[in-house]
Motif scaffolding. Structure first.
Motif, PDB file in Angstrom:
ATOM      1  N   ALA A  86       0.829  -1.204   0.000  1.00  0.00           N
ATOM      2  CA  ALA A  86       0.000   0.000   0.000  1.00  0.00           C
ATOM      3  C   ALA A  86       0.865   1.256   0.000  1.00  0.00           C
ATOM      4  N   ARG A 110      -7.771   7.769  -1.653  1.00  0.00           N
ATOM      5  CA  ARG A 110      -8.151   6.388  -1.383  1.00  0.00           C
ATOM      6  C   ARG A 110      -6.922   5.524  -1.096  1.00  0.00           C
ATOM      7  N   LYS A 111      -5.850   5.726  -1.854  1.00  0.00           N
ATOM      8  CA  LYS A 111      -4.626   4.942  -1.629  1.00  0.00           C
ATOM      9  C   LYS A 111      -3.991   5.297  -0.274  1.00  0.00           C
ATOM     10  N   THR A 160      -5.992   3.460   2.265  1.00  0.00           N
ATOM     11  CA  THR A 160      -5.655   2.025   2.241  1.00  0.00           C
ATOM     12  C   THR A 160      -4.340   1.766   2.982  1.00  0.00           C
ATOM     13  N   ARG A 161      -3.358   2.665   2.766  1.00  0.00           N
ATOM     14  CA  ARG A 161      -2.071   2.505   3.437  1.00  0.00           C
ATOM     15  C   ARG A 161      -2.230   2.631   4.957  1.00  0.00           C
ATOM     16  N   THR A 166      -3.948  -0.460   6.437  1.00  0.00           N
ATOM     17  CA  THR A 166      -3.023  -1.605   6.487  1.00  0.00           C
ATOM     18  C   THR A 166      -2.036  -1.452   7.637  1.00  0.00           C
TER      19      THR A 166
END
Length: 391
Positions: A149, A172-173, A176-177, A180
């Motif tokens: 991510a 969004r990324k 996500t990171r 995680t």
């Protein structure tokens, strides 16, 4: 006429004879009475006077000689004698802290010294070890996802400047990171919790000290409800829990020295009072004085012991034990008054010293006290006192 004259003469002579006989008898009776009165008077003279009531001088001459003593007042050490139970000064019960399991090995026994944190019992943890391994694998997966991510977010940041992706894709990324990374932190926390639980499977010594009792064996299944497995005397410190009366408790203070003698031995151990109970038992009317003692294998907790507490000095009469009598109402002595008559005096007896019994109440020391044979005397009896000079 001659016959009548002769008869009259004869009768007259008989009457004269009868009168003479009666007079003689009367004289004899009178003499006998006089003799009897004379004998009675002589008997009274010789014997009656000796049976008359004795005078005071006669009583004094006939009184028995009794040894008496004037005790005076001496400066003595006031000692309080009591009994109590030996115990650990700080007894630490040790049980199962974790979830428990089957005991693999017990490393210590009663009568051994342990240090804080030392393993006392090891418990089977084969299942828990596998759970910890699974959590470690999950952490590896979560870290790999986090790395992926992070790489995708960095590439997206480069492309957003060229206009190939929108700002929304970058957000969004980034989310996500972050999610995680949070999963990695959760996995790490779960692994740490599992390892802590596994560590608690081993029963460890909470303090350094002397093991008093062991109640666990290899192969036994233990849990939090198994009760106490060990008892440890913290730092090996012991004490005597002596029960004292209200009067004695008021005479002692923290730091006063005491001598303790356990039952079954003639060894004496020196200690001092380190704590006095703030309350009195309502039923027994006693309070507890706790006497600190150094560690010794002869001092076994749970055992019985006697104690002598040095409660300071006092000035009081001291009498030999032979002078003190005991009755239904307590102890008493016989004192001799100015008229040499015996009087009974109740006394309060204190501790025993090398010179005799301490008389705490009842005497001021100036009295003449019967030293011996008090059990053969009666109150009010007159005696001939023989004063014995006190050494």
């Amino acid at each position: 006429m001659n016959y009548e004259t002769t008869l009259s003469s004869s009768l007259g002579s008989d009457v004269v004879v009868d009168n003479a006989e009666r007079n003689r008898r009367r004289r004899n009776i009178a003499l006998i009475v006089v003799a009897i009165l004379a004998v009675a008077g002589a008997a009274y003279y010789f014997f009656g006077s000796s049976s008359a009531a004795p005078t005071d001088a006669d009583k004094a001459g006939q009184a028995q000689t009794v040894t008496v003593v004037a005790p005076g007042r001496d400066s003595v050490v006031r000692a309080i004698n009591a009994t109590g139970t030996l115990a650990a000064r700080r007894e630490i019960p040790v049980g199962v802290v974790g979830e428990g399991g089957r005991v693999l090995q017990v490393y210590v026994d009663a009568g051994e010294w342990v240090r804080q944190g030392q393993v006392l019992v090891s418990v089977d943890r084969s299942v828990q070890t596998q759970q910890a391994a699974a959590l470690e694998a999950q952490i590896g997966v979560a870290r790999a996802d986090l790395q992926l991510a992070q790489n995708e977010l960095e590439r997206a940041m480069q492309l957003v400047e060229r206009g190939f992706i929108s700002k929304a894709d970058v957000d969004r990324k980034t989310a996500t990171r972050d999610a995680t990374r949070a999963r990695v932190n959760v996995a790490n926390a779960q692994l740490a919790e599992t390892r802590a639980r596994n560590a608690r499977l081993d029963v460890r010594a909470p303090v350094s000290g002397y093991v008093l009792e062991r109640k666990v064996e290899p192969g036994q299944t233990v849990s939090a409800g198994s009760g106490i497995l060990f008892r440890i005397a913290k730092d090996g410190e012991l004490e005597l829990q002596a029960k004292l009366s209200e009067d004695d408790l008021g005479q002692v203070a923290v730091g006063i020295p005491a001598t303790v003698t356990p039952v079954g031995t003639d060894r004496a151990f020196n200690g001092n009072i380190w704590q006095i109970a703030p309350m009195i038992d309502a039923q027994s009317r006693q309070g507890m004085a706790r006497i600190a003692l150094p560690f010794d294998t002869a001092l076994r907790p749970g055992g019985f012991a006697s104690v002598e507490i040095k409660a300071g000095t006092m000035t009081a009469p001291v009498l030999p034990e032979s002078a003190v009598q005991t009755g239904r109402e307590g102890s008493f002595v016989y004192i001799v008054g100015k008229d040499n008559k015996v009087q009974q005096r109740p006394v309060k007896v204190g501790s025993v010293t090398a010179n005799g019994l301490i008389i705490e109440e009842g005497l001021d020391g100036t009295e003449r006290v019967v030293l011996y044979a008090g059990g053969f005397l009666n109150p009010g009896e007159t005696i001939n006192p023989k004063l014995l000079k006190k050494q």
